[in-house]
Every structure is written in structure tokens, then in C-alpha cells.
Design a protein around this motif. Structure first.
Motif, PDB file in Angstrom:
ATOM      1  N   UNK A 121      -4.765  16.731  -0.220  1.00  0.00           N
ATOM      2  CA  UNK A 121      -5.551  15.522   0.055  1.00  0.00           C
ATOM      3  C   UNK A 121      -4.610  14.322   0.078  1.00  0.00           C
ATOM      4  N   UNK A 122      -4.866  13.394   1.002  1.00  0.00           N
ATOM      5  CA  UNK A 122      -4.011  12.214   1.125  1.00  0.00           C
ATOM      6  C   UNK A 122      -4.892  10.982   1.240  1.00  0.00           C
ATOM      7  N   UNK A 123      -4.516   9.913   0.528  1.00  0.00           N
ATOM      8  CA  UNK A 123      -5.228   8.650   0.683  1.00  0.00           C
ATOM      9  C   UNK A 123      -4.265   7.494   0.497  1.00  0.00           C
ATOM     10  N   UNK A 124      -4.676   6.326   0.964  1.00  0.00           N
ATOM     11  CA  UNK A 124      -3.871   5.119   0.827  1.00  0.00           C
ATOM     12  C   UNK A 124      -4.282   4.419  -0.458  1.00  0.00           C
ATOM     13  N   UNK A 125      -3.309   3.930  -1.184  1.00  0.00           N
ATOM     14  CA  UNK A 125      -3.589   3.260  -2.453  1.00  0.00           C
ATOM     15  C   UNK A 125      -2.959   1.879  -2.434  1.00  0.00           C
ATOM     16  N   UNK A 126      -3.796   0.868  -2.558  1.00  0.00           N
ATOM     17  CA  UNK A 126      -3.289  -0.508  -2.619  1.00  0.00           C
ATOM     18  C   UNK A 126      -2.611  -0.733  -3.966  1.00  0.00           C
ATOM     19  N   UNK A 127      -1.520  -1.486  -3.945  1.00  0.00           N
ATOM     20  CA  UNK A 127      -0.783  -1.726  -5.193  1.00  0.00           C
ATOM     21  C   UNK A 127      -1.598  -2.551  -6.185  1.00  0.00           C
ATOM     22  N   UNK A 128      -2.596  -3.285  -5.680  1.00  0.00           N
ATOM     23  CA  UNK A 128      -3.352  -4.173  -6.549  1.00  0.00           C
ATOM     24  C   UNK A 128      -4.596  -3.568  -7.166  1.00  0.00           C
ATOM     25  N   UNK A 129      -4.806  -2.266  -7.000  1.00  0.00           N
ATOM     26  CA  UNK A 129      -5.967  -1.648  -7.641  1.00  0.00           C
ATOM     27  C   UNK A 129      -5.593  -0.279  -8.206  1.00  0.00           C
ATOM     28  N   UNK A 130      -6.317   0.148  -9.238  1.00  0.00           N
ATOM     29  CA  UNK A 130      -5.994   1.431  -9.856  1.00  0.00           C
ATOM     30  C   UNK A 130      -6.093   2.587  -8.874  1.00  0.00           C
ATOM     31  N   UNK A 131      -5.292   3.589  -9.102  1.00  0.00           N
ATOM     32  CA  UNK A 131      -5.263   4.765  -8.227  1.00  0.00           C
ATOM     33  C   UNK A 131      -6.649   5.395  -8.112  1.00  0.00           C
ATOM     34  N   UNK A 132      -7.379   5.441  -9.213  1.00  0.00           N
ATOM     35  CA  UNK A 132      -8.715   6.045  -9.202  1.00  0.00           C
ATOM     36  C   UNK A 132      -9.650   5.315  -8.235  1.00  0.00           C
ATOM     37  N   UNK A 185      -6.402   3.294 -14.763  1.00  0.00           N
ATOM     38  CA  UNK A 185      -5.716   2.042 -15.098  1.00  0.00           C
ATOM     39  C   UNK A 185      -4.271   2.027 -14.603  1.00  0.00           C
ATOM     40  N   UNK A 186      -3.901   3.029 -13.806  1.00  0.00           N
ATOM     41  CA  UNK A 186      -2.536   3.128 -13.286  1.00  0.00           C
ATOM     42  C   UNK A 186      -2.468   2.536 -11.879  1.00  0.00           C
ATOM     43  N   UNK A 187      -1.530   1.620 -11.682  1.00  0.00           N
ATOM     44  CA  UNK A 187      -1.329   0.987 -10.380  1.00  0.00           C
ATOM     45  C   UNK A 187      -0.073   1.569  -9.740  1.00  0.00           C
ATOM     46  N   UNK A 188      -0.153   1.949  -8.469  1.00  0.00           N
ATOM     47  CA  UNK A 188       1.017   2.570  -7.833  1.00  0.00           C
ATOM     48  C   UNK A 188       2.133   1.562  -7.567  1.00  0.00           C
ATOM     49  N   UNK A 189       3.346   2.029  -7.814  1.00  0.00           N
ATOM     50  CA  UNK A 189       4.542   1.235  -7.462  1.00  0.00           C
ATOM     51  C   UNK A 189       5.330   1.913  -6.353  1.00  0.00           C
ATOM     52  N   UNK A 190       4.865   3.102  -5.942  1.00  0.00           N
ATOM     53  CA  UNK A 190       5.544   3.863  -4.884  1.00  0.00           C
ATOM     54  C   UNK A 190       4.536   4.867  -4.336  1.00  0.00           C
ATOM     55  N   UNK A 191       4.944   5.619  -3.326  1.00  0.00           N
ATOM     56  CA  UNK A 191       4.139   6.771  -2.931  1.00  0.00           C
ATOM     57  C   UNK A 191       4.044   7.706  -4.129  1.00  0.00           C
ATOM     58  N   UNK A 192       2.907   8.395  -4.235  1.00  0.00           N
ATOM     59  CA  UNK A 192       2.678   9.259  -5.398  1.00  0.00           C
ATOM     60  C   UNK A 192       2.285  10.667  -4.965  1.00  0.00           C
ATOM     61  N   UNK A 193       2.605  11.626  -5.816  1.00  0.00           N
ATOM     62  CA  UNK A 193       2.060  12.972  -5.679  1.00  0.00           C
ATOM     63  C   UNK A 193       1.398  13.304  -7.017  1.00  0.00           C
ATOM     64  N   UNK A 194       0.096  13.564  -6.972  1.00  0.00           N
ATOM     65  CA  UNK A 194      -0.666  13.896  -8.173  1.00  0.00           C
ATOM     66  C   UNK A 194      -0.974  15.376  -8.203  1.00  0.00           C
ATOM     67  N   UNK A 195      -0.991  15.922  -9.399  1.00  0.00           N
ATOM     68  CA  UNK A 195      -1.385  17.315  -9.577  1.00  0.00           C
ATOM     69  C   UNK A 195      -2.906  17.389  -9.489  1.00  0.00           C
ATOM     70  N   UNK A 196      -3.394  18.206  -8.575  1.00  0.00           N
ATOM     71  CA  UNK A 196      -4.835  18.302  -8.351  1.00  0.00           C
ATOM     72  C   UNK A 196      -5.506  19.428  -9.114  1.00  0.00           C
ATOM     73  N   UNK A 197      -4.816  19.995 -10.089  1.00  0.00           N
ATOM     74  CA  UNK A 197      -5.397  21.080 -10.874  1.00  0.00           C
ATOM     75  C   UNK A 197      -6.735  20.642 -11.465  1.00  0.00           C
ATOM     76  N   UNK A 198      -7.766  21.431 -11.243  1.00  0.00           N
ATOM     77  CA  UNK A 198      -9.074  21.151 -11.810  1.00  0.00           C
ATOM     78  C   UNK A 198      -9.965  20.277 -10.940  1.00  0.00           C
ATOM     79  N   UNK A 199      -9.463  19.827  -9.816  1.00  0.00           N
ATOM     80  CA  UNK A 199     -10.305  18.990  -8.934  1.00  0.00           C
ATOM     81  C   UNK A 199     -11.170  19.869  -8.052  1.00  0.00           C
ATOM     82  N   UNK A 228       0.857  -1.169   0.000  1.00  0.00           N
ATOM     83  CA  UNK A 228       0.000   0.000   0.000  1.00  0.00           C
ATOM     84  C   UNK A 228       0.899   1.226   0.000  1.00  0.00           C
ATOM     85  N   UNK A 229       0.454   2.240  -0.684  1.00  0.00           N
ATOM     86  CA  UNK A 229       1.249   3.457  -0.784  1.00  0.00           C
ATOM     87  C   UNK A 229       0.403   4.663  -0.412  1.00  0.00           C
ATOM     88  N   UNK A 230       1.099   5.765  -0.141  1.00  0.00           N
ATOM     89  CA  UNK A 230       0.407   7.012   0.157  1.00  0.00           C
ATOM     90  C   UNK A 230       0.354   7.852  -1.113  1.00  0.00           C
TER      91      UNK A 230
END
Ligand code: FES
Length: 100
Positions: A21-32, A86-100, A11-13
């Protein structure tokens, strides 16, 4: 090769900036999917990597795809664009939240 071998386990952050915003992302499911599970609604439509509605820039971290070629140009991938549906995390991620 089995999916678990490709994606790994764990699981990654994921952080969305500048919202913080912060959430946990399991490696076995898409980030979305992980974002939705955490109550964070991100734009999406097809959820299979073709429509590009979910396209978002990855500021930091690494993702992988299980489909052969998600709907991104090589130049877009080089610029850091990902398709969270369709993207699966392989590490902790930082996403650009522009437009959210
Ligand atoms: S929702 Fe269509 S490409 Fe992600």
C-alpha cells in the motif's frame, strides 16, 4: 521554534509492506491522519500518543514528534517502533504492515 520549523514542509511517500500500500503523507500532519485520508485504516484509539494501539514498526525513513515523549520506551524507539498517530514524516517511509 514554530512547528513548521521543526517539521518542515512538503510531502512524502509512505509504503506499507508487505501489502504494498502506498500513500502520500504531508509533513505537517501525523502519518495516521494521512493514511486515513488515503482510505487506509490503521488501528488506533487515543490518537494522542498514549494508548499505543497504533504502534507500528518503521522499516525505513525518519519521523519526528511534537509531543515531548510519546508512549514508547527508549528501547522500542531504538528497535524502530513508532506511534503513527503522533509521528510526523521527515522522509519517505516504509511501515511494517503486519496485522493490518
Ligand atoms: S492511537 Fe493511541 S498511541 Fe496512537
Amino acid at each position: 521554534m514554530a512547528d513548521d520549523e521543526v517539521v518542515g514542509r512538503g510531502e512524502f511517500e509512505v509504503r506499507i509492506e508487505p501489502q504494498g500500500l502506498v500513500f502520500r503523507a504531508a509533513s505537517g500532519q501525523p502519518v495516521l491522519v494521512s493514511a486515513y485520508a488515503a482510505g487506509i485504516v490503521m488501528p488506533s484509539s487515543c490518537r494522542n500518543g498514549t494508548c499505543r494501539a497504533c504502534m507500528r514498526r518503521l522499516r525505513a525513513g525518519t519521523v519526528t514528534y511534537r509531543i515531548e515523549w510519546p508512549g514508547l520506551l527508549a528501547e522500542e524507539k531504538d528497535e524502530g517502533w513508532i506511534l503513527p498517530c503522533v509521528a510526523y514524516p521527515l522522509s519517505d517511509l516504509v511501515l511494517d504492515g503486519t496485522g493490518l
